[in-house]
Design a protein around this motif. Sequence first.
Motif, mmCIF file in Angstrom:
data_model
loop_
_atom_site.group_PDB
_atom_site.id
_atom_site.type_symbol
_atom_site.label_atom_id
_atom_site.label_comp_id
_atom_site.label_asym_id
_atom_site.label_seq_id
_atom_site.Cartn_x
_atom_site.Cartn_y
_atom_site.Cartn_z
ATOM 1 N N LEU A 131 1.693 6.884 -7.027
ATOM 2 C CA LEU A 131 0.442 7.740 -7.533
ATOM 3 C C LEU A 131 0.424 9.022 -6.784
ATOM 4 C CD1 LEU A 131 -1.987 4.645 -7.284
ATOM 5 C CD2 LEU A 131 -1.023 5.627 -9.759
ATOM 6 N N ALA A 132 0.904 9.908 -7.605
ATOM 7 C CA ALA A 132 0.584 11.317 -7.023
ATOM 8 C C ALA A 132 -0.895 11.681 -6.474
ATOM 9 C CB ALA A 132 0.830 12.451 -8.099
ATOM 10 N N GLY A 133 -0.935 12.247 -5.246
ATOM 11 C CA GLY A 133 -2.183 12.465 -4.678
ATOM 12 C C GLY A 133 -2.929 11.437 -3.730
ATOM 13 N N PHE A 134 -2.178 10.240 -4.171
ATOM 14 C CA PHE A 134 -2.966 9.207 -3.305
ATOM 15 C C PHE A 134 -2.478 9.160 -1.807
ATOM 16 C CE2 PHE A 134 -5.767 6.169 -5.865
ATOM 17 C CZ PHE A 134 -5.667 6.650 -7.028
ATOM 18 N N THR A 135 -3.122 8.647 -0.917
ATOM 19 C CA THR A 135 -3.052 8.467 0.588
ATOM 20 C C THR A 135 -2.954 6.806 0.971
ATOM 21 O OG1 THR A 135 -4.180 10.613 0.731
ATOM 22 C CG2 THR A 135 -3.407 9.397 2.472
ATOM 23 N N ALA A 164 0.873 -1.318 0.121
ATOM 24 C CA ALA A 164 -0.078 0.109 0.023
ATOM 25 C C ALA A 164 0.942 1.399 -0.103
ATOM 26 C CB ALA A 164 -0.948 -0.028 1.297
ATOM 27 N N GLU A 165 1.946 1.249 0.776
ATOM 28 C CA GLU A 165 2.770 2.402 0.829
ATOM 29 C C GLU A 165 3.563 2.568 -0.662
ATOM 30 O OE1 GLU A 165 6.164 1.323 3.747
ATOM 31 O OE2 GLU A 165 4.568 2.149 5.218
ATOM 32 N N LYS A 166 3.983 1.409 -1.269
ATOM 33 C CA LYS A 166 4.552 1.762 -2.493
ATOM 34 C C LYS A 166 3.456 2.237 -3.591
ATOM 35 C CE LYS A 166 8.528 -1.436 -1.735
ATOM 36 N NZ LYS A 166 9.535 -0.298 -2.059
ATOM 37 N N VAL A 167 2.401 1.789 -3.477
ATOM 38 C CA VAL A 167 1.321 2.148 -4.628
ATOM 39 C C VAL A 167 1.011 3.601 -4.325
ATOM 40 C CG1 VAL A 167 -1.215 1.783 -4.996
ATOM 41 C CG2 VAL A 167 0.277 0.043 -4.962
ATOM 42 N N ALA A 213 5.818 -6.454 -8.842
ATOM 43 C CA ALA A 213 4.899 -6.783 -10.065
ATOM 44 C C ALA A 213 3.559 -6.287 -9.558
ATOM 45 C CB ALA A 213 4.936 -8.270 -10.350
ATOM 46 N N ASN A 214 3.151 -6.576 -8.455
ATOM 47 C CA ASN A 214 1.859 -6.073 -7.780
ATOM 48 C C ASN A 214 1.692 -4.817 -7.832
ATOM 49 O OD1 ASN A 214 1.311 -8.850 -7.427
ATOM 50 N ND2 ASN A 214 1.693 -9.001 -5.289
ATOM 51 N N VAL A 215 2.912 -3.839 -7.404
ATOM 52 C CA VAL A 215 2.602 -2.513 -7.209
ATOM 53 C C VAL A 215 2.488 -1.879 -8.648
ATOM 54 C CG1 VAL A 215 3.993 -0.410 -6.728
ATOM 55 C CG2 VAL A 215 3.965 -2.433 -5.134
ATOM 56 N N ALA A 216 3.206 -2.509 -9.661
ATOM 57 C CA ALA A 216 3.113 -1.928 -10.915
ATOM 58 C C ALA A 216 1.650 -2.381 -11.647
ATOM 59 C CB ALA A 216 4.290 -2.791 -11.810
ATOM 60 N N ARG A 217 1.287 -3.569 -11.440
ATOM 61 C CA ARG A 217 -0.061 -3.801 -11.965
ATOM 62 C C ARG A 217 -1.397 -2.864 -11.133
ATOM 63 N NH1 ARG A 217 -2.820 -9.777 -11.383
ATOM 64 N NH2 ARG A 217 -4.616 -9.023 -12.723
ATOM 65 N N ILE A 218 -1.115 -2.618 -9.959
ATOM 66 C CA ILE A 218 -2.261 -1.844 -9.448
ATOM 67 C C ILE A 218 -1.899 -0.513 -10.012
ATOM 68 C CG2 ILE A 218 -3.103 -0.914 -7.119
ATOM 69 C CD1 ILE A 218 -1.845 -3.561 -5.942
#
Length: 189
Positions: A30-34, A23-26, A174-179
Amino acid sequence: MAERKVPNILITGTPGTGKTTTAEKVAEALAGFTHVNVGDLVKTKSLHAGKHEDEEFDSKVVLFQWLGLRWHSFHTGRRFDCDELEDQMSQGGNVVDFHTCDFFPERWFDLVVVLRTDNDILYPRLEKRGYSTKKIQENVECEIMCVVAEEARESYKEEIIWMLQSNSIPDLEANVARITHQVKQWTGM
Ligand code: DAT
Protein backbone atom coordinates in the motif's frame (compact mmCIF):
# COMPACT_ATOMS: atom_id res chain seq x y z
CA MET A 1 -14.00 4.28 8.40
CA ALA A 2 -13.33 7.12 10.85
CA GLU A 3 -12.92 10.80 9.85
CA ARG A 4 -9.36 10.08 8.64
CA LYS A 5 -9.02 9.96 4.86
CA VAL A 6 -6.68 7.00 5.15
CA PRO A 7 -7.27 4.12 7.57
CA ASN A 8 -5.07 2.70 10.31
CA ILE A 9 -4.79 -1.05 10.73
CA LEU A 10 -3.79 -2.96 13.84
CA ILE A 11 -2.27 -6.40 13.41
CA THR A 12 -2.20 -8.28 16.68
CA GLY A 13 -1.81 -11.86 17.91
CA THR A 14 0.35 -14.13 20.03
CA PRO A 15 4.10 -13.85 19.32
CA GLY A 16 4.99 -16.02 16.32
CA THR A 17 1.62 -15.83 14.59
CA GLY A 18 3.09 -13.64 11.84
CA LYS A 19 2.24 -10.05 12.80
CA THR A 20 5.50 -8.49 11.66
CA THR A 21 5.68 -10.46 8.41
CA THR A 22 2.05 -9.63 7.59
CA ALA A 23 2.31 -5.96 8.58
CA GLU A 24 5.49 -5.50 6.50
CA LYS A 25 3.85 -7.00 3.43
CA VAL A 26 0.68 -4.95 3.85
CA ALA A 27 2.69 -1.72 4.22
CA GLU A 28 4.78 -2.67 1.14
CA ALA A 29 1.65 -3.30 -0.92
CA LEU A 30 0.00 0.00 0.00
CA ALA A 31 1.77 3.14 -1.23
CA GLY A 32 2.23 5.68 1.54
CA PHE A 33 1.57 3.23 4.39
CA THR A 34 4.03 2.81 7.25
CA HIS A 35 4.66 -0.30 9.31
CA VAL A 36 4.78 0.64 13.00
CA ASN A 37 6.41 -2.15 15.02
CA VAL A 38 5.54 -1.09 18.57
CA GLY A 39 7.80 -3.75 20.14
CA ASP A 40 10.80 -2.41 18.20
CA LEU A 41 9.88 1.18 19.07
CA VAL A 42 9.92 0.34 22.74
CA LYS A 43 13.34 -1.30 22.37
CA THR A 44 14.75 1.53 20.23
CA LYS A 45 13.69 4.05 22.76
CA SER A 46 15.56 2.05 25.39
CA LEU A 47 12.48 1.83 27.46
CA HIS A 48 13.02 -1.64 28.71
CA ALA A 49 13.38 -0.67 32.31
CA GLY A 50 14.55 -3.36 34.72
CA LYS A 51 13.57 -7.00 34.61
CA HIS A 52 10.34 -8.24 35.98
CA GLU A 53 9.57 -11.89 36.52
CA ASP A 54 6.64 -11.59 34.20
CA GLU A 55 7.94 -10.19 30.92
CA GLU A 56 4.50 -9.58 29.49
CA PHE A 57 3.57 -7.57 32.57
CA ASP A 58 6.92 -5.79 32.45
CA SER A 59 6.55 -4.74 28.82
CA LYS A 60 3.08 -3.37 29.52
CA VAL A 61 4.37 -1.26 32.38
CA VAL A 62 7.20 0.07 30.20
CA LEU A 63 4.86 0.80 27.36
CA PHE A 64 2.49 2.65 29.61
CA GLN A 65 5.36 4.78 30.88
CA TRP A 66 6.48 5.48 27.33
CA LEU A 67 3.02 6.44 26.21
CA GLY A 68 2.81 8.84 29.11
CA LEU A 69 0.01 6.95 30.78
CA ARG A 70 -0.43 6.98 34.48
CA TRP A 71 0.25 3.69 36.20
CA HIS A 72 -3.17 3.44 37.79
CA SER A 73 -4.75 3.46 34.34
CA PHE A 74 -3.52 -0.08 33.88
CA HIS A 75 -5.53 -1.17 36.88
CA THR A 76 -8.67 0.78 36.10
CA GLY A 77 -8.53 -0.29 32.46
CA ARG A 78 -9.28 3.25 31.28
CA ARG A 79 -8.00 4.42 27.94
CA PHE A 80 -5.89 7.54 27.62
CA ASP A 81 -4.33 9.48 24.77
CA CYS A 82 -1.05 7.95 23.71
CA ASP A 83 1.04 11.04 23.01
CA GLU A 84 3.99 9.43 21.26
CA LEU A 85 1.97 8.06 18.39
CA GLU A 86 -1.02 10.39 18.43
CA ASP A 87 0.04 12.72 15.58
CA GLN A 88 1.12 9.89 13.35
CA MET A 89 -2.07 7.97 13.96
CA SER A 90 -4.29 10.97 13.32
CA GLN A 91 -2.84 11.16 9.78
CA GLY A 92 -3.79 7.52 9.04
CA GLY A 93 -1.79 5.16 6.84
CA ASN A 94 -0.29 3.10 9.69
CA VAL A 95 -0.04 -0.66 9.96
CA VAL A 96 0.60 -1.15 13.67
CA ASP A 97 1.95 -4.47 14.91
CA PHE A 98 1.92 -5.48 18.57
CA HIS A 99 1.13 -8.54 20.66
CA THR A 100 -1.38 -6.86 22.91
CA CYS A 101 -4.14 -4.55 21.80
CA ASP A 102 -6.19 -3.48 24.80
CA PHE A 103 -4.63 -0.16 25.71
CA PHE A 104 -4.46 1.70 22.39
CA PRO A 105 -7.22 4.27 21.96
CA GLU A 106 -10.11 2.58 20.18
CA ARG A 107 -10.49 5.51 17.79
CA TRP A 108 -7.06 4.86 16.26
CA PHE A 109 -8.07 1.82 14.25
CA ASP A 110 -10.40 1.14 11.37
CA LEU A 111 -9.48 -2.53 11.16
CA VAL A 112 -8.14 -4.88 13.85
CA VAL A 113 -6.65 -8.12 12.54
CA VAL A 114 -6.07 -10.93 15.04
CA LEU A 115 -3.77 -13.59 13.61
CA ARG A 116 -4.32 -17.16 14.78
CA THR A 117 -1.95 -20.11 14.47
CA ASP A 118 -2.43 -23.78 15.37
CA ASN A 119 -0.35 -24.95 18.35
CA ASP A 120 1.62 -27.58 16.49
CA ILE A 121 2.70 -24.92 13.99
CA LEU A 122 3.30 -22.14 16.51
CA TYR A 123 5.51 -24.28 18.75
CA PRO A 124 8.31 -24.91 16.18
CA ARG A 125 8.14 -21.28 15.01
CA LEU A 126 8.94 -20.14 18.54
CA GLU A 127 11.59 -22.85 18.92
CA LYS A 128 13.31 -21.48 15.82
CA ARG A 129 13.39 -18.11 17.54
CA GLY A 130 15.41 -19.62 20.35
CA TYR A 131 12.76 -19.04 23.00
CA SER A 132 13.08 -21.08 26.20
CA THR A 133 10.70 -24.01 26.67
CA LYS A 134 8.90 -22.02 29.39
CA LYS A 135 8.41 -19.03 27.13
CA ILE A 136 7.22 -21.22 24.24
CA GLN A 137 4.72 -22.97 26.50
CA GLU A 138 3.44 -19.64 27.85
CA ASN A 139 2.90 -18.30 24.37
CA VAL A 140 1.28 -21.47 23.05
CA GLU A 141 -1.01 -21.46 26.08
CA CYS A 142 -1.86 -17.83 25.40
CA GLU A 143 -2.86 -18.87 21.88
CA ILE A 144 -4.91 -21.85 23.11
CA MET A 145 -6.71 -19.61 25.62
CA CYS A 146 -7.47 -17.04 22.89
CA VAL A 147 -6.03 -14.30 25.12
CA VAL A 148 -5.37 -11.76 22.36
CA ALA A 149 -8.61 -12.57 20.55
CA GLU A 150 -10.52 -11.90 23.80
CA GLU A 151 -8.62 -8.67 24.37
CA ALA A 152 -9.59 -7.53 20.89
CA ARG A 153 -13.26 -8.43 21.45
CA GLU A 154 -13.28 -6.48 24.69
CA SER A 155 -11.54 -3.45 23.20
CA TYR A 156 -12.96 -2.92 19.70
CA LYS A 157 -16.31 -3.15 17.92
CA GLU A 158 -16.97 -6.61 16.58
CA GLU A 159 -17.50 -5.37 13.03
CA ILE A 160 -13.93 -4.07 12.69
CA ILE A 161 -12.27 -7.27 14.00
CA TRP A 162 -11.02 -9.92 11.60
CA MET A 163 -9.74 -13.21 13.02
CA LEU A 164 -7.44 -14.67 10.38
CA GLN A 165 -5.67 -18.02 10.32
CA SER A 166 -1.90 -17.70 9.82
CA ASN A 167 -0.62 -21.28 9.54
CA SER A 168 0.95 -21.30 6.12
CA ILE A 169 2.44 -19.15 3.37
CA PRO A 170 -0.80 -19.36 1.35
CA ASP A 171 -2.62 -18.09 4.51
CA LEU A 172 -0.13 -15.25 4.76
CA GLU A 173 -0.60 -14.30 1.12
CA ALA A 174 -4.39 -14.51 1.37
CA ASN A 175 -4.40 -12.36 4.52
CA VAL A 176 -2.22 -9.67 2.94
CA ALA A 177 -4.42 -9.68 -0.17
CA ARG A 178 -7.61 -9.42 1.89
CA ILE A 179 -6.36 -6.56 4.04
CA THR A 180 -4.95 -4.57 1.12
CA HIS A 181 -8.15 -5.14 -0.88
CA GLN A 182 -10.21 -3.70 1.98
CA VAL A 183 -7.97 -0.65 2.29
CA LYS A 184 -8.11 -0.04 -1.45
CA GLN A 185 -11.89 -0.24 -1.32
CA TRP A 186 -12.00 2.35 1.46
CA THR A 187 -9.54 4.74 -0.12
CA GLY A 188 -10.14 4.18 -3.83
CA MET A 189 -6.38 3.56 -4.25
P1 DAT B 1 5.20 -12.18 15.07
O1 DAT B 1 5.51 -10.79 14.56
O2 DAT B 1 3.74 -12.42 15.26
O3 DAT B 1 5.99 -12.56 16.29
P2 DAT B 1 6.66 -13.05 12.72
O4 DAT B 1 6.06 -12.24 11.61
O5 DAT B 1 7.98 -12.60 13.25
O6 DAT B 1 5.64 -13.22 13.92
O7 DAT B 1 6.74 -14.55 12.18
C1 DAT B 1 7.36 -15.58 12.93
C2 DAT B 1 8.02 -16.57 11.97
O8 DAT B 1 7.03 -17.31 11.26
C3 DAT B 1 8.88 -15.93 10.90
O9 DAT B 1 9.96 -16.79 10.66
C4 DAT B 1 8.00 -15.87 9.68
C5 DAT B 1 7.10 -17.06 9.87
N1 DAT B 1 5.70 -16.86 9.44
C6 DAT B 1 4.92 -15.81 9.76
N2 DAT B 1 3.68 -15.98 9.26
C7 DAT B 1 3.69 -17.17 8.63
C8 DAT B 1 2.70 -17.93 7.92
N3 DAT B 1 1.44 -17.50 7.75
N4 DAT B 1 3.07 -19.13 7.40
C9 DAT B 1 4.33 -19.60 7.56
N5 DAT B 1 5.30 -18.94 8.23
C10 DAT B 1 4.98 -17.75 8.75
